[in-house]
Motif scaffolding. Sequence first.
Motif, short mmCIF file in Angstrom:
data_model
loop_
_atom_site.label_atom_id
_atom_site.label_comp_id
_atom_site.label_asym_id
_atom_site.label_seq_id
_atom_site.Cartn_x
_atom_site.Cartn_y
_atom_site.Cartn_z
N GLU A 53 0.98 -1.21 -0.05
CA GLU A 53 -0.47 -0.21 0.10
C GLU A 53 0.90 1.21 -0.05
OE1 GLU A 53 -2.90 -0.45 2.73
OE2 GLU A 53 -3.95 -2.02 2.40
N ALA A 54 2.17 1.45 0.62
CA ALA A 54 2.96 1.94 0.85
C ALA A 54 3.73 2.82 -0.83
CB ALA A 54 3.81 2.16 1.48
N SER A 55 3.38 2.01 -1.28
CA SER A 55 4.28 1.63 -2.64
C SER A 55 3.19 2.11 -3.50
CB SER A 55 4.50 0.19 -3.34
OG SER A 55 4.05 -0.39 -3.15
N GLU A 56 2.28 1.89 -3.70
CA GLU A 56 1.07 2.05 -4.49
C GLU A 56 0.94 4.09 -4.32
OE1 GLU A 56 -2.78 0.26 -3.69
OE2 GLU A 56 -1.88 -1.62 -4.08
N VAL A 57 0.78 4.85 -5.74
CA VAL A 57 1.03 6.24 -5.87
C VAL A 57 -0.10 6.48 -5.54
CG1 VAL A 57 1.15 8.40 -7.21
CG2 VAL A 57 3.14 6.56 -6.52
N ASP A 58 -0.92 7.24 -4.51
CA ASP A 58 -2.40 7.50 -4.79
C ASP A 58 -2.99 9.20 -5.58
OD1 ASP A 58 -5.17 8.17 -4.73
OD2 ASP A 58 -5.32 8.72 -1.87
N CYS A 59 -3.23 7.94 -7.19
CA CYS A 59 -2.91 9.71 -8.13
C CYS A 59 -4.50 10.62 -7.91
CB CYS A 59 -2.91 8.93 -9.60
SG CYS A 59 -5.16 7.86 -9.77
N ALA A 60 -5.52 10.29 -7.01
CA ALA A 60 -6.47 10.73 -7.13
C ALA A 60 -6.60 11.72 -5.49
CB ALA A 60 -7.70 10.07 -6.71
N LYS A 61 -5.20 11.89 -5.19
CA LYS A 61 -5.65 12.09 -3.85
C LYS A 61 -6.47 13.77 -3.12
CE LYS A 61 -2.17 11.66 -0.25
NZ LYS A 61 -0.69 11.36 0.46
N ASN A 89 -8.77 14.18 -5.12
CA ASN A 89 -10.94 14.41 -5.25
C ASN A 89 -11.31 13.58 -4.06
OD1 ASN A 89 -9.80 15.23 -7.48
ND2 ASN A 89 -9.90 13.50 -8.12
N TYR A 90 -11.03 13.23 -3.14
CA TYR A 90 -11.66 12.77 -1.99
C TYR A 90 -11.19 12.90 -0.31
CZ TYR A 90 -8.34 9.10 -1.42
OH TYR A 90 -6.56 8.41 -0.73
N GLY A 91 -11.90 12.21 0.40
CA GLY A 91 -11.44 12.80 1.68
C GLY A 91 -12.63 13.85 2.32
N LYS A 92 -11.56 14.36 3.52
CA LYS A 92 -12.64 14.83 4.09
C LYS A 92 -12.15 16.77 4.40
CE LYS A 92 -14.40 12.01 8.09
NZ LYS A 92 -16.11 12.29 8.65
N ALA A 93 -13.44 17.06 3.33
CA ALA A 93 -13.71 18.41 2.64
C ALA A 93 -13.85 19.39 3.77
CB ALA A 93 -13.83 18.76 1.19
N PRO A 94 -13.19 20.64 3.64
CA PRO A 94 -13.55 21.57 4.96
C PRO A 94 -14.69 22.12 4.51
CG PRO A 94 -11.59 22.45 3.27
CD PRO A 94 -12.06 20.52 3.01
N ILE A 95 -14.89 22.99 4.98
CA ILE A 95 -16.38 23.55 4.92
C ILE A 95 -16.40 24.68 4.32
CG2 ILE A 95 -18.07 24.73 6.10
CD1 ILE A 95 -17.52 23.44 8.41
N ASN A 96 -16.92 24.62 2.83
CA ASN A 96 -17.28 26.11 2.58
C ASN A 96 -17.94 26.98 2.23
OD1 ASN A 96 -16.80 27.34 -0.55
ND2 ASN A 96 -17.97 25.65 -1.69
N MET A 97 -19.08 26.77 3.22
CA MET A 97 -19.55 28.11 3.43
C MET A 97 -20.27 28.72 2.55
SD MET A 97 -18.76 28.45 7.13
CE MET A 97 -19.56 29.80 7.13
N SER A 98 -20.42 28.25 0.83
CA SER A 98 -20.35 29.23 -0.59
C SER A 98 -20.21 30.66 -0.73
CB SER A 98 -22.06 29.86 -0.31
OG SER A 98 -23.18 28.66 -0.30
N GLN A 99 -18.12 30.30 0.25
CA GLN A 99 -17.58 31.31 -0.05
C GLN A 99 -17.29 31.79 -1.87
OE1 GLN A 99 -15.05 30.72 3.03
NE2 GLN A 99 -16.16 31.54 4.59
N VAL A 100 -16.69 30.73 -1.86
CA VAL A 100 -16.62 30.26 -3.69
C VAL A 100 -17.16 29.88 -4.55
CG1 VAL A 100 -14.35 29.02 -4.64
CG2 VAL A 100 -14.04 30.23 -2.34
N THR A 139 -7.74 8.93 -12.73
CA THR A 139 -8.73 9.91 -11.94
C THR A 139 -9.08 9.79 -10.92
OG1 THR A 139 -10.83 9.74 -13.60
CG2 THR A 139 -8.94 11.29 -13.40
N ILE A 140 -9.06 7.85 -10.87
CA ILE A 140 -9.97 7.41 -9.38
C ILE A 140 -8.94 6.28 -9.18
CG2 ILE A 140 -11.50 5.30 -9.19
CD1 ILE A 140 -13.80 6.62 -11.08
N SER A 141 -8.21 5.96 -8.26
CA SER A 141 -7.05 5.22 -7.37
C SER A 141 -8.12 4.04 -6.31
CB SER A 141 -6.13 6.19 -6.49
OG SER A 141 -6.97 6.75 -5.32
N LYS A 142 -7.25 3.61 -6.21
CA LYS A 142 -7.45 2.17 -5.52
C LYS A 142 -8.17 2.89 -4.01
CE LYS A 142 -6.00 -2.04 -6.56
NZ LYS A 142 -4.98 -3.25 -6.11
N GLN A 143 -7.35 3.71 -3.49
CA GLN A 143 -7.53 4.24 -1.88
C GLN A 143 -8.81 4.92 -2.07
OE1 GLN A 143 -4.53 4.64 -4.10
NE2 GLN A 143 -2.81 3.78 -2.22
#
Length: 159
Positions: free
Chosen positions: A69-77, A79-90, A149-153
């Motif tokens: 798992e450490a040797s696999e490169v995450d090409c979509a890092k 594009n996913y995960g916990k996103a910060p709150i946007n609150m319609s600022q952008v 665009t989509i990785s195993k992770q």
Amino acid sequence: MSAQESNTAATEQKQEVAELATQVEDIVLDAEGKPLSKKALKKLEKEREKEQKRIEREAREAAERAAREASEVDCAKENYGKAPINMSQVQSGTKWTEVKDLSAELAGQTVHVQARVQGSRPTGSKMCFLVLREGSATAQGLLVVDNETISKQMVKFAN
């Protein structure tokens, strides 16, 4: 008897007592408090060896998995995960399609949908079915690894 002879005799007795104590500690007793037979001792020893081999195998597999798992490169890092709150600022200018408006006419086109994941079903390590819900409308999506665009992770995160 001289003092030296008595000290030697006492030392020998202490050694004998220590040897007997280790022999008694080596004796394995059954539920009734009786010593186990040779056959039962062999069986117990085989079970201990089997357990030790299982522990070693699990540790080796965990280390191999971590290295893989450490040797696999995450090409979509990004594009996913916990996103910060946007609150319609952008305002991104992205055209969003509602789930209820999805139809066969949109097949082959790229659409952007804002929905929550109602359920996910993994199918192997490279594919995951998602049930997307927006209001009362639902749609099924498929997340497949493509190494661009989509990785195993990312698929693992979606589960």
